[in-house]
Motif scaffolding. Structure first.
Motif, PDB file in Angstrom:
ATOM      1  N   PRO A  74      -4.429  -4.344  -5.254  1.00 31.27           N
ATOM      2  CA  PRO A  74      -4.056  -3.134  -5.909  1.00 31.27           C
ATOM      3  C   PRO A  74      -2.858  -3.136  -6.921  1.00 31.27           C
ATOM      4  N   VAL A  75      -3.136  -2.954  -8.121  1.00 35.67           N
ATOM      5  CA  VAL A  75      -2.149  -3.094  -9.207  1.00 35.67           C
ATOM      6  C   VAL A  75      -1.853  -1.707  -9.632  1.00 35.67           C
ATOM      7  N   ASN A  76      -0.790  -1.010  -9.053  1.00 32.23           N
ATOM      8  CA  ASN A  76      -0.504   0.370  -9.509  1.00 32.23           C
ATOM      9  C   ASN A  76       0.787   0.554 -10.202  1.00 32.23           C
TER      10      ASN A  76
ATOM     11  N   PHE B 297       6.222  -4.056   1.272  1.00 31.80           N
ATOM     12  CA  PHE B 297       5.363  -3.177   0.890  1.00 31.80           C
ATOM     13  C   PHE B 297       4.142  -2.530   1.872  1.00 31.80           C
ATOM     14  N   GLY B 298       4.017  -3.377   3.201  1.00 31.88           N
ATOM     15  CA  GLY B 298       2.974  -2.906   3.870  1.00 31.88           C
ATOM     16  C   GLY B 298       1.754  -3.581   3.615  1.00 31.88           C
ATOM     17  N   SER B 299       0.547  -3.150   4.314  1.00 30.74           N
ATOM     18  CA  SER B 299      -0.565  -3.726   4.123  1.00 30.74           C
ATOM     19  C   SER B 299      -1.110  -3.637   2.503  1.00 30.74           C
ATOM     20  N   ASN B 300      -1.892  -4.853   2.120  1.00 34.77           N
ATOM     21  CA  ASN B 300      -2.190  -4.602   0.837  1.00 34.77           C
ATOM     22  C   ASN B 300      -3.350  -3.393   0.562  1.00 34.77           C
ATOM     23  N   ARG B 301      -4.092  -3.222   1.581  1.00 36.00           N
ATOM     24  CA  ARG B 301      -5.139  -2.415   1.435  1.00 36.00           C
ATOM     25  C   ARG B 301      -4.687  -0.987   1.099  1.00 36.00           C
ATOM     26  N   LYS B 302      -3.647  -0.544   1.807  1.00 40.44           N
ATOM     27  CA  LYS B 302      -3.144   0.688   1.749  1.00 40.44           C
ATOM     28  C   LYS B 302      -2.425   1.183   0.342  1.00 40.44           C
ATOM     29  N   ALA B 303      -2.067  -0.006  -0.388  1.00 39.99           N
ATOM     30  CA  ALA B 303      -1.566   0.214  -1.786  1.00 39.99           C
ATOM     31  C   ALA B 303      -0.395   0.967  -1.733  1.00 39.99           C
ATOM     32  N   HIS B 304       0.346   0.853  -1.117  1.00 37.88           N
ATOM     33  CA  HIS B 304       1.764   1.836  -0.940  1.00 37.88           C
ATOM     34  C   HIS B 304       2.783   1.184  -2.008  1.00 37.88           C
TER      35      HIS B 304
ATOM     36  N   GLY C 219       7.401   3.343  -9.788  1.00 40.03           N
ATOM     37  CA  GLY C 219       7.071   2.810  -8.609  1.00 40.03           C
ATOM     38  C   GLY C 219       5.889   1.870  -9.012  1.00 40.03           C
ATOM     39  N   VAL C 220       6.067   0.911  -8.032  1.00 43.86           N
ATOM     40  CA  VAL C 220       4.849  -0.288  -8.319  1.00 43.86           C
ATOM     41  C   VAL C 220       4.389  -0.630  -7.116  1.00 43.86           C
ATOM     42  N   SER C 221       3.188  -1.158  -6.980  1.00 40.95           N
ATOM     43  CA  SER C 221       2.323  -1.438  -5.735  1.00 40.95           C
ATOM     44  C   SER C 221       2.524  -3.002  -5.507  1.00 40.95           C
ATOM     45  N   ARG C 222       2.229  -3.289  -4.415  1.00 41.97           N
ATOM     46  CA  ARG C 222       2.244  -4.598  -3.903  1.00 41.97           C
ATOM     47  C   ARG C 222       1.712  -5.747  -4.617  1.00 41.97           C
ATOM     48  N   GLY C 223       0.355  -5.359  -5.218  1.00 40.39           N
ATOM     49  CA  GLY C 223      -0.405  -6.196  -5.990  1.00 40.39           C
ATOM     50  C   GLY C 223       0.203  -7.058  -7.310  1.00 40.39           C
ATOM     51  N   LEU C 224       1.243  -6.384  -7.993  1.00 43.16           N
ATOM     52  CA  LEU C 224       1.710  -6.767  -8.936  1.00 43.16           C
ATOM     53  C   LEU C 224       2.760  -7.774  -8.506  1.00 43.16           C
ATOM     54  N   PHE C 225       3.399  -7.979  -7.424  1.00 40.49           N
ATOM     55  CA  PHE C 225       4.378  -8.842  -7.213  1.00 40.49           C
ATOM     56  C   PHE C 225       3.126 -10.107  -6.611  1.00 40.49           C
ATOM     57  N   GLU C 226       2.441  -9.679  -5.856  1.00 38.05           N
ATOM     58  CA  GLU C 226       1.597 -10.951  -5.322  1.00 38.05           C
ATOM     59  C   GLU C 226       0.765 -11.557  -6.523  1.00 38.05           C
ATOM     60  N   LEU C 227       0.447 -10.932  -7.440  1.00 39.91           N
ATOM     61  CA  LEU C 227      -0.153 -11.888  -8.739  1.00 39.91           C
ATOM     62  C   LEU C 227       1.037 -12.429  -9.227  1.00 39.91           C
ATOM     63  N   LEU C 228       2.233 -12.043  -9.521  1.00 38.98           N
ATOM     64  CA  LEU C 228       3.046 -12.861  -9.902  1.00 38.98           C
ATOM     65  C   LEU C 228       3.564 -13.878  -9.098  1.00 38.98           C
ATOM     66  N   LEU C 229       3.722 -13.941  -7.843  1.00 38.57           N
ATOM     67  CA  LEU C 229       4.167 -14.929  -7.034  1.00 38.57           C
ATOM     68  C   LEU C 229       3.218 -16.130  -6.637  1.00 38.57           C
TER      69      LEU C 229
ATOM     70  N   LYS D 159       3.222  11.808   5.847  1.00 42.35           N
ATOM     71  CA  LYS D 159       2.292  11.414   4.864  1.00 42.35           C
ATOM     72  C   LYS D 159       1.887  12.323   3.899  1.00 42.35           C
ATOM     73  N   PRO D 160       2.245  13.465   3.994  1.00 40.80           N
ATOM     74  CA  PRO D 160       1.968  14.781   2.889  1.00 40.80           C
ATOM     75  C   PRO D 160       3.448  14.703   2.278  1.00 40.80           C
ATOM     76  N   ALA D 161       4.320  14.236   2.595  1.00 41.42           N
ATOM     77  CA  ALA D 161       5.864  14.663   2.375  1.00 41.42           C
ATOM     78  C   ALA D 161       6.235  13.678   1.403  1.00 41.42           C
ATOM     79  N   GLN D 162       7.354  14.184   0.712  1.00 38.97           N
ATOM     80  CA  GLN D 162       8.217  13.062  -0.090  1.00 38.97           C
ATOM     81  C   GLN D 162       9.561  13.278   0.162  1.00 38.97           C
ATOM     82  N   ALA D 163      10.337  12.450  -0.253  1.00 38.58           N
ATOM     83  CA  ALA D 163      11.871  12.330  -0.141  1.00 38.58           C
ATOM     84  C   ALA D 163      12.472  12.761  -1.444  1.00 38.58           C
ATOM     85  N   GLN D 164      13.397  13.577  -1.356  1.00 39.90           N
ATOM     86  CA  GLN D 164      14.134  14.125  -2.685  1.00 39.90           C
ATOM     87  C   GLN D 164      15.519  13.490  -2.780  1.00 39.90           C
ATOM     88  N   LEU D 165      16.188  13.288  -3.946  1.00 34.57           N
ATOM     89  CA  LEU D 165      17.075  12.557  -4.143  1.00 34.57           C
ATOM     90  C   LEU D 165      18.382  13.217  -3.761  1.00 34.57           C
TER      91      LEU D 165
END
Length: 488
Positions: A176-178, A111-118, A156-166, A21-27
C-alpha cells in the motif's frame, strides 16, 4: 444529580480512552498552563484560555479578577507518529546493509501490518492569539471575546512507500503506497457566554465564532503496488483540493501532470487589499459544561471546533478515477530506436515509459468551484482537584478528535495528568508539570512556570518526548508563551 453527572463523566472518559478506531488525536494547543501539565483538560483551564477549550469555565475564578485581558499568546507544535528516531538510530547509523528480514521487523514496529495500510503522520502547527478578554459579573454569568490565527501543515504516509525505498522492486509483494498531505490557515473571531445554574452548580458555556479561511490544500493518494519477478502493477486514485490566493503555488506540489489545467486561471493575490487573502468564510462554535462537585472537585466536558469553512476563492479540485499501470518489461522496436533516437537506448526507454505512465495515470476530472471543509472537531473530558485554597491543583483527562481534518493527526486518543503548585497567593511563581500518553506519539512530558501578580501574569510552557519509542511511538515538541495577561 451530582452522582448522575459523575457516572456519566466516568463512562465518557472510558469511551474516549478505549474507542480508538473511529477517533483521531488532536494537537491540543490550548494555552501555556494546560500544555505545562500535559494537557490540562476541560476542568482545569481558566480565564481567557477557557475561551478555546471550555467556555463553561469563564465564571470560575481562582484569582479574584473581574476582567482578564490577554495581549499576545503564541503556541507551536512539531512532531507526529512518523518521527520515530529509534528506528533511524538502530538501522541507519551503523553503516551496514539492512537485510529484508530486518526491514520487515522495523516496519512492523513502525507502521504495523502491511495489510492494514496504517499511515504515520508528521506535522507542524502554530496558534497565535493577539487579543482575548473576558469579564465576570456578579449575576452568575460571564462573557468574552478573542481573535486567534491558526495554521496546520501535516503529511501522512503508509508503510509501502518505505518498503519500496528500502527493498526496491526486486521482491514479490503487494504494497500500500498512500499519502495524505494537508495545509490550512484560518483566523477566528469568537465571542463567548457562560452561565451558572446555582442549584446544581453547573456551568454551561458556548463560544460561537466567525471563521475566515486564508488557504487550504489537501492531496490524497491511495494506491496498491503489486510486484513480482516478471511485472509491476500499480492501482491508484487521487483527490486534490486547493483554495486561496496563494493556492496556485501549492498546486504544483499536488498535481501529477502539468497539462491538467489545475488552477490555471487562479487570481494572483492583491497585497494592497487585505480581503484578497480571505479565501473562505465559515462558522463554528465551542461548547462546554462543568460541574462543581464540591468546592474542590470539578468535572467537565467540552466540544471544540464544531463548524465548517466554505472555500470560494481560487477553489479547484482534481479527482481521478481508479487507474492501473502495468509494466511487464521493455519490448524494443529496433526500427524506432534507430530512426527516432539514433540508437540511444536510454532516451528510447524514457520515451516509452513516459507514454505508458501518461496513458495510465493522466485521466482525471476537474471540478472547479467552491467546496466545504470541516473544522478539526474534538471532544474533551477532564477532572481537577483543588487543594490548599487552590494553590495545589491536580488534573487529568482525555481528548479525542472527531474527524480527519488538518489538525487531527492520529487514530489514538490522548490521556493526560498533571499538577500545578503556587507557593504564594497574590504574588507567586507557580510550577507546573504533567505527562501525556497516546495521541499518535510517545510519552510526552510537560513543564512550565508563571509569574503571577495581582495585575499582571506571564506563563510559559514546554512539552517534549524524552524518547520517541517510550510508551508509544513518535516524537513531539510543543511551546506555549503568554507574555501579557492583565487583570482588573
Amino acid at each position: 444529580m451530582k452522582r448522575i453527572f459523575s457516572s456519566i463523566f466516568l463512562v465518557a472518559v472510558l469511551a474516549v480512552s478505549f474507542t480508538t478506531k473511529p477517533a483521531q488525536a488532536q494537537l491540543d494547543l490550548r494555552g501555556a498552563a494546560t500544555l505545562s501539565t500535559g494537557g490540562g483538560g476541560a476542568a482545569y483551564v481558566r480565564d481567557t484560555d477557557a475561551l478555546f477549550l471550555n467556555p463553561g469555565n469563564l465564571l470560575l475564578d481562582d484569582r479574584g479578577s473581574r476582567v482578564v485581558v490577554t495581549l499576545g499568546a503564541l503556541q507551536a507544535y512539531g512532531g507526529g507518529s512518523l518521527l520515530q528516531f529509534n528506528h533511524y538510530t538502530n538501522n541507519f547509523t551503523g553503516g551496514n546493509l539492512i537485510a529484508p528480514a530486518d526491514v520487515d521487523v522495523m516496519l512492523d514496529d513502525w507502521f504495523g501490518s502491511n495489510r492494514k495500510a496504517h499511515m504515520r503522520q508528521v506535522g507542524v502547527a502554530t496558534d497565535v492569539v493577539p487579543l482575548a478578554f473576558m469579564f465576570r459579573t456578579r449575576h452568575n454569568w460571564a462573557a468574552g471575546m478573542a481573535v486567534r490565527s491558526r495554521t496546520f501543515n501535516q503529511v501522512g504516509v503508509s508503510r509501502g512507500l518505505f518498503e519500496l525505498l528500502l527493498e526496491g522492486t526486486d521482491q514479490t509483494a503487494q504494497l500500500p503506497v498512500n499519502v495524505d498531505a494537508q495545509s490550512m490557515a484560518i483566523t477566528e473571531i469568537s465571542v463567548a457566554y457562560s452561565r451558572l445554574l446555582p442549584r446544581y452548580r453547573f456551568h454551561f458555556g458556548i463560544a460561537p465564532k466567525l471563521v475566515l479561511g486564508h488557504h487550504y490544500a489537501r492531496g490524497w493518494l491511495g494506491s496498491k503496488l503489486n510486484l513480482d519477478d516478471d511485472a509491476i502493477s500499480h492501482q491508484l486514485s487521487y483527490v486534490t483540493r486547493i483554495a486561496g490566493p496563494l493556492a496556485s503555488d501549492a498546486a504544483d506540489a499536488f498535481t501529477l501532470f502539468e497539462d491538467s489545467g489545475f488552477l490555471s486561471d487562479a487570481a494572483a493575490p492583491d497585497f494592497g487589499d487585505p480581503t484578497s487573502f480571505i479565501a473562505g468564510k465559515g462558522f463554528g462554535f465551542d461548547l462546554g459544561i462543568t460541574n462543581e462537585f464540591n468546592n474542590d472537585l470539578y468535572f467537565a466536558f467540552s466540544f471544540t471546533d464544531l463548524g465548517f469553512v466554505r472555500w470560494t476563492q481560487n477553489a479547484d479540485a482534481v479527482v481521478s478515477g481508479t487507474h492501473e499501470f502495468q509494466f511487464g518489461g521493455l519490448d524494443v522496436d529496433l526500427d524506432r530506436l534507430n530512426d527516432e533516437f539514433d540508437g540511444d537506448l536510454g532516451a528510447y526507454a524514457e520515451d516509452v515509459l513516459t507514454e505508458l505512465v501518461e496513458g495510465a495515470y493522466d485521466t482525471y476530472e476537474r471540478w472547479p468551484g467552491a467546496f466545504t471543509t470541516s473544522l478539526p472537531t474534538a471532544m474533551h473530558a477532564g477532572v481537577s482537584w483543588h487543594r490548599m485554597g487552590g494553590r495545589l491543583i491536580l488534573n487529568g483527562g482525555s481528548s479525542m478528535a472527531l474527524n480527519t481534518e488538518a489538525g487531527n493527526m492520529s487514530r489514538v486518543p490522548s490521556l493526560h495528568a498533571g499538577v500545578s503548585f503556587s507557593p504564594g497567593r497574590r504574588y507567586s511563581l507557580p510550577l507546573r508539570t504533567g505527562v501525556r500518553v497516546g495521541g499518535g506519539g510517545a510519552m510526552t512530558l510537560g513543564f512550565g512556570f508563571g509569574i503571577l501578580t495581582p495585575v499582571y501574569d506571564i506563563n510559559i510552557g514546554l512539552a517534549a518526548t524524552p524518547r520517541s519509542d517510550l510508551v508509544g511511538g513518535g516524537a513531539r515538541y510543543m511551546l506555549a508563551v503568554s507574555v501579557a495577561n492583565i487583570r482588573i
